[in-house]
Design a protein around this motif. Sequence first.
Motif, PDB file in Angstrom:
ATOM      1  N   GLY A 181     -13.798 -12.931   3.013  1.00 15.60           N
ATOM      2  CA  GLY A 181     -13.212 -11.763   2.412  1.00 15.60           C
ATOM      3  C   GLY A 181     -14.140 -10.564   2.455  1.00 15.60           C
ATOM      4  N   GLY A 182     -15.460 -10.797   2.438  1.00 23.61           N
ATOM      5  CA  GLY A 182     -16.423  -9.713   2.392  1.00 23.61           C
ATOM      6  C   GLY A 182     -16.403  -8.812   3.608  1.00 23.61           C
ATOM      7  N   THR A 183     -16.003  -9.342   4.754  1.00 24.85           N
ATOM      8  CA  THR A 183     -15.955  -8.553   5.978  1.00 24.85           C
ATOM      9  C   THR A 183     -14.805  -7.555   5.934  1.00 24.85           C
ATOM     10  OG1 THR A 183     -16.857 -10.427   7.196  1.00 24.85           O
ATOM     11  CG2 THR A 183     -15.805  -8.712   8.495  1.00 24.85           C
ATOM     12  N   CYS A 184     -13.683  -7.960   5.374  1.00 21.58           N
ATOM     13  CA  CYS A 184     -12.471  -7.131   5.376  1.00 21.58           C
ATOM     14  C   CYS A 184     -12.360  -6.234   4.145  1.00 21.58           C
ATOM     15  CB  CYS A 184     -11.235  -8.020   5.429  1.00 21.58           C
ATOM     16  SG  CYS A 184     -11.300  -9.288   6.702  1.00 21.58           S
ATOM     17  N   ALA A 185     -12.959  -6.693   3.037  1.00 20.91           N
ATOM     18  CA  ALA A 185     -12.761  -6.044   1.742  1.00 20.91           C
ATOM     19  C   ALA A 185     -13.188  -4.577   1.656  1.00 20.91           C
ATOM     20  CB  ALA A 185     -13.438  -6.852   0.638  1.00 20.91           C
ATOM     21  N   PRO A 186     -14.280  -4.149   2.319  1.00 15.61           N
ATOM     22  CA  PRO A 186     -14.653  -2.737   2.169  1.00 15.61           C
ATOM     23  C   PRO A 186     -13.529  -1.763   2.543  1.00 15.61           C
ATOM     24  CG  PRO A 186     -16.460  -3.955   3.148  1.00 15.61           C
ATOM     25  CD  PRO A 186     -15.271  -4.898   3.089  1.00 15.61           C
ATOM     26  N   CYS A 187     -12.751  -2.103   3.547  1.00 21.38           N
ATOM     27  CA  CYS A 187     -11.648  -1.221   3.952  1.00 21.38           C
ATOM     28  C   CYS A 187     -10.297  -1.660   3.387  1.00 21.38           C
ATOM     29  CB  CYS A 187     -11.564  -1.144   5.476  1.00 21.38           C
ATOM     30  SG  CYS A 187     -13.035  -0.428   6.235  1.00 21.38           S
ATOM     31  N   HIS A 188      -9.992  -2.959   3.530  1.00 22.14           N
ATOM     32  CA  HIS A 188      -8.681  -3.463   3.105  1.00 22.14           C
ATOM     33  C   HIS A 188      -8.632  -3.782   1.618  1.00 22.14           C
ATOM     34  CE1 HIS A 188      -6.976  -3.690   7.152  1.00 22.14           C
ATOM     35  NE2 HIS A 188      -8.153  -4.134   7.555  1.00 22.14           N
ATOM     36  N   GLN A 189      -9.801  -3.778   0.955  1.00 19.81           N
ATOM     37  CA  GLN A 189      -9.948  -4.012  -0.477  1.00 19.81           C
ATOM     38  C   GLN A 189      -9.821  -5.501  -0.836  1.00 19.81           C
ATOM     39  OE1 GLN A 189     -10.741  -1.191  -2.753  1.00 19.81           O
ATOM     40  NE2 GLN A 189     -11.282  -0.763  -0.630  1.00 19.81           N
ATOM     41  N   PRO A 190     -10.539  -5.944  -1.880  1.00 17.90           N
ATOM     42  CA  PRO A 190     -10.486  -7.354  -2.278  1.00 17.90           C
ATOM     43  C   PRO A 190      -9.073  -7.835  -2.619  1.00 17.90           C
ATOM     44  CG  PRO A 190     -12.331  -6.264  -3.355  1.00 17.90           C
ATOM     45  CD  PRO A 190     -11.526  -5.185  -2.658  1.00 17.90           C
ATOM     46  N   HIS A 191      -8.226  -6.932  -3.118  1.00 18.59           N
ATOM     47  CA  HIS A 191      -6.851  -7.316  -3.457  1.00 18.59           C
ATOM     48  C   HIS A 191      -5.952  -7.349  -2.225  1.00 18.59           C
ATOM     49  CE1 HIS A 191      -6.337  -3.020  -3.065  1.00 18.59           C
ATOM     50  NE2 HIS A 191      -7.024  -2.784  -4.181  1.00 18.59           N
ATOM     51  N   GLY A 192      -6.465  -6.924  -1.063  1.00 22.81           N
ATOM     52  CA  GLY A 192      -5.707  -7.006   0.183  1.00 22.81           C
ATOM     53  C   GLY A 192      -4.605  -5.984   0.339  1.00 22.81           C
ATOM     54  N   LEU A 193      -4.522  -5.034  -0.583  1.00 21.09           N
ATOM     55  CA  LEU A 193      -3.429  -4.062  -0.544  1.00 21.09           C
ATOM     56  C   LEU A 193      -3.768  -2.830   0.283  1.00 21.09           C
ATOM     57  CD1 LEU A 193      -2.238  -4.331  -4.246  1.00 21.09           C
ATOM     58  CD2 LEU A 193      -1.258  -5.423  -2.210  1.00 21.09           C
ATOM     59  N   GLY A 194      -4.944  -2.820   0.887  1.00 22.02           N
ATOM     60  CA  GLY A 194      -5.347  -1.717   1.741  1.00 22.02           C
ATOM     61  C   GLY A 194      -5.888  -0.545   0.948  1.00 22.02           C
ATOM     62  N   GLN A 195      -6.151   0.541   1.675  1.00 22.48           N
ATOM     63  CA  GLN A 195      -6.734   1.730   1.070  1.00 22.48           C
ATOM     64  C   GLN A 195      -6.124   2.940   1.768  1.00 22.48           C
ATOM     65  OE1 GLN A 195     -11.251   3.214   0.057  1.00 22.48           O
ATOM     66  NE2 GLN A 195     -10.983   1.454   1.345  1.00 22.48           N
ATOM     67  N   GLU A 196      -5.519   3.794   0.998  1.00 20.33           N
ATOM     68  CA  GLU A 196      -4.837   4.968   1.544  1.00 20.33           C
ATOM     69  C   GLU A 196      -5.776   5.751   2.465  1.00 20.33           C
ATOM     70  OE1 GLU A 196      -1.647   7.000   2.406  1.00 20.33           O
ATOM     71  OE2 GLU A 196      -1.559   5.441   0.875  1.00 20.33           O
ATOM     72  N   GLY A 197      -5.288   6.059   3.647  1.00 19.50           N
ATOM     73  CA  GLY A 197      -6.065   6.845   4.590  1.00 19.50           C
ATOM     74  C   GLY A 197      -7.132   6.067   5.337  1.00 19.50           C
ATOM     75  N   MET A 198      -7.294   4.787   5.027  1.00 22.19           N
ATOM     76  CA  MET A 198      -8.344   4.024   5.694  1.00 22.19           C
ATOM     77  C   MET A 198      -7.836   2.740   6.338  1.00 22.19           C
ATOM     78  SD  MET A 198     -12.078   2.728   4.464  1.00 22.19           S
ATOM     79  CE  MET A 198     -12.672   4.395   4.556  1.00 22.19           C
ATOM     80  N   ALA A 199      -7.108   1.932   5.583  1.00 22.78           N
ATOM     81  CA  ALA A 199      -6.707   0.623   6.103  1.00 22.78           C
ATOM     82  C   ALA A 199      -5.380   0.191   5.495  1.00 22.78           C
ATOM     83  CB  ALA A 199      -7.781  -0.409   5.786  1.00 22.78           C
ATOM     84  N   PRO A 200      -4.509  -0.389   6.331  1.00 25.53           N
ATOM     85  CA  PRO A 200      -3.222  -0.874   5.821  1.00 25.53           C
ATOM     86  C   PRO A 200      -3.394  -2.159   5.018  1.00 25.53           C
ATOM     87  CG  PRO A 200      -3.428  -1.393   8.144  1.00 25.53           C
ATOM     88  CD  PRO A 200      -4.639  -0.578   7.775  1.00 25.53           C
ATOM     89  N   PRO A 201      -2.349  -2.558   4.296  1.00 27.66           N
ATOM     90  CA  PRO A 201      -2.432  -3.798   3.523  1.00 27.66           C
ATOM     91  C   PRO A 201      -2.500  -5.030   4.422  1.00 27.66           C
ATOM     92  CG  PRO A 201      -0.203  -2.908   3.451  1.00 27.66           C
ATOM     93  CD  PRO A 201      -1.053  -1.900   4.164  1.00 27.66           C
TER      94      PRO A 201
END
Length: 115
Positions: free
Chosen positions: A1-21
């Motif tokens: 999870g640590g590889t994806c979490a900075p952009c996609h977030q630990p909750h997996g819902l993504g981050q507006e303007g950066m990464a989809p869910p």
Amino acid sequence: GGTCAPCHQPHGLGQEGMAPPLVDSEWVLGSEQRLIRIVLHGVSGRLKVLDRTYWLDMPALGVLSDDQVAAILTYIRREWEHTAAPVDPVTVRSIRAATVTRDQSWKEDELLKVP
């Protein structure tokens, strides 16, 4: 999870303007062949996720080992109540070998041609 979490977030819902869910994403739960390619080489340009269009540039993570890629993808395919099949390191290795000459990120239209 640590590889994806900075952009996609630990909750997996993504981050507006950066990464989809990642949660309920057809890319996560669909073809492992496509998903492995995205991790190995990245993806750029237009990408539709859950009926929403994103313009993005996900970096290649091909420096990760086959075991690491398989573990990460199995995690996101099983986390958040997902029930997709795990990803086998042997599959990662075969896709890495088949795409070894690729030096650019994938585009959505190319990935949609992969079964």
